[in-house]
Design a protein around this motif. Structure first.
Motif, PDB file in Angstrom:
ATOM      1  N   ILE A 256      28.934 -17.569  27.143  1.00  0.00           N
ATOM      2  CA  ILE A 256      29.845 -18.713  26.942  1.00  0.00           C
ATOM      3  C   ILE A 256      30.998 -18.604  27.622  1.00  0.00           C
ATOM      4  CG2 ILE A 256      31.516 -19.571  25.082  1.00  0.00           C
ATOM      5  CD1 ILE A 256      29.447 -19.410  23.047  1.00  0.00           C
ATOM      6  N   TRP A 257      31.535 -17.276  27.891  1.00  0.00           N
ATOM      7  CA  TRP A 257      32.512 -16.969  28.779  1.00  0.00           C
ATOM      8  C   TRP A 257      32.314 -17.325  30.324  1.00  0.00           C
ATOM      9  CZ3 TRP A 257      33.354 -13.692  32.853  1.00  0.00           C
ATOM     10  CH2 TRP A 257      34.391 -13.744  33.528  1.00  0.00           C
TER      11      TRP A 257
ATOM     12  N   HIS B 198      33.422 -20.642  34.901  1.00  0.00           N
ATOM     13  CA  HIS B 198      32.911 -21.241  35.940  1.00  0.00           C
ATOM     14  C   HIS B 198      33.402 -22.697  36.163  1.00  0.00           C
ATOM     15  CE1 HIS B 198      29.920 -21.626  39.309  1.00  0.00           C
ATOM     16  NE2 HIS B 198      29.690 -22.869  38.692  1.00  0.00           N
ATOM     17  N   PHE B 199      33.406 -23.180  34.911  1.00  0.00           N
ATOM     18  CA  PHE B 199      33.718 -24.824  34.765  1.00  0.00           C
ATOM     19  C   PHE B 199      35.182 -24.832  34.920  1.00  0.00           C
ATOM     20  CE2 PHE B 199      35.344 -28.150  32.270  1.00  0.00           C
ATOM     21  CZ  PHE B 199      34.322 -29.208  32.781  1.00  0.00           C
TER      22      PHE B 199
ATOM     23  N   THR C 167      43.651 -20.496  35.002  1.00  0.00           N
ATOM     24  CA  THR C 167      42.054 -20.329  34.888  1.00  0.00           C
ATOM     25  C   THR C 167      41.477 -19.282  33.778  1.00  0.00           C
ATOM     26  OG1 THR C 167      41.747 -21.420  36.958  1.00  0.00           O
ATOM     27  CG2 THR C 167      39.654 -20.318  35.890  1.00  0.00           C
ATOM     28  N   LEU C 168      42.113 -18.160  34.196  1.00  0.00           N
ATOM     29  CA  LEU C 168      41.942 -17.024  33.173  1.00  0.00           C
ATOM     30  C   LEU C 168      42.191 -17.196  31.889  1.00  0.00           C
ATOM     31  CD1 LEU C 168      42.406 -13.709  35.520  1.00  0.00           C
ATOM     32  CD2 LEU C 168      40.190 -14.637  34.577  1.00  0.00           C
ATOM     33  N   GLY C 169      43.400 -17.788  31.752  1.00  0.00           N
ATOM     34  CA  GLY C 169      43.959 -18.067  30.328  1.00  0.00           C
ATOM     35  C   GLY C 169      43.191 -19.008  29.569  1.00  0.00           C
ATOM     36  N   VAL C 170      42.818 -20.218  30.458  1.00  0.00           N
ATOM     37  CA  VAL C 170      42.307 -21.348  29.606  1.00  0.00           C
ATOM     38  C   VAL C 170      40.857 -20.903  29.242  1.00  0.00           C
ATOM     39  CG1 VAL C 170      41.250 -23.549  30.148  1.00  0.00           C
ATOM     40  CG2 VAL C 170      43.636 -23.175  30.663  1.00  0.00           C
TER      41      VAL C 170
ATOM     42  N   THR D 222      36.910 -19.305  24.890  1.00  0.00           N
ATOM     43  CA  THR D 222      36.036 -18.503  24.619  1.00  0.00           C
ATOM     44  C   THR D 222      36.456 -17.999  23.565  1.00  0.00           C
ATOM     45  OG1 THR D 222      35.608 -17.857  27.050  1.00  0.00           O
ATOM     46  CG2 THR D 222      34.939 -16.246  25.215  1.00  0.00           C
ATOM     47  N   VAL D 223      37.642 -17.534  23.143  1.00  0.00           N
ATOM     48  CA  VAL D 223      38.064 -16.978  21.713  1.00  0.00           C
ATOM     49  C   VAL D 223      37.609 -18.205  20.567  1.00  0.00           C
ATOM     50  CG1 VAL D 223      40.134 -16.441  20.392  1.00  0.00           C
ATOM     51  CG2 VAL D 223      39.818 -15.375  22.615  1.00  0.00           C
TER      52      VAL D 223
END
Length: 67
Positions: free
Chosen positions: A14-15, A20-21, A48-51, A56-57
């Motif tokens: 999922i992550w 990637h999206f 991007t990493l944060g979103v 994912t959470v």
């Protein structure tokens, strides 16, 4: 294979998909604007990493039955 381990594998997938999206949307935005500085690139990479981490959470909580 225990269900918990399988859920961890699914969570990793999922992550990977979400990251990637979101990174693809970031690159589309960069292609459209054509005026991206190094600082803007770094900030958008952190966003991007944060979103992708936040999504994912949220989906991981649903996967593990927290809501």
């Amino acid at each position: 294979m225990p269900a918990f381990l399988l859920k961890l594998v699914v969570l990793a997938l999922i992550w990977a998909y979400l990251h990637h999206f979101v990174a693809g949307v970031r690159h589309l935005w960069m292609d459209v604007t054509h005026s991206v500085t190094l600082q803007q690139g770094r900030v958008s990479a952190l966003i991007t990493l944060g979103v992708s981490g936040f999504l994912t959470v949220v989906l991981g909580a649903k996967l593990f039955g927290l809501y």
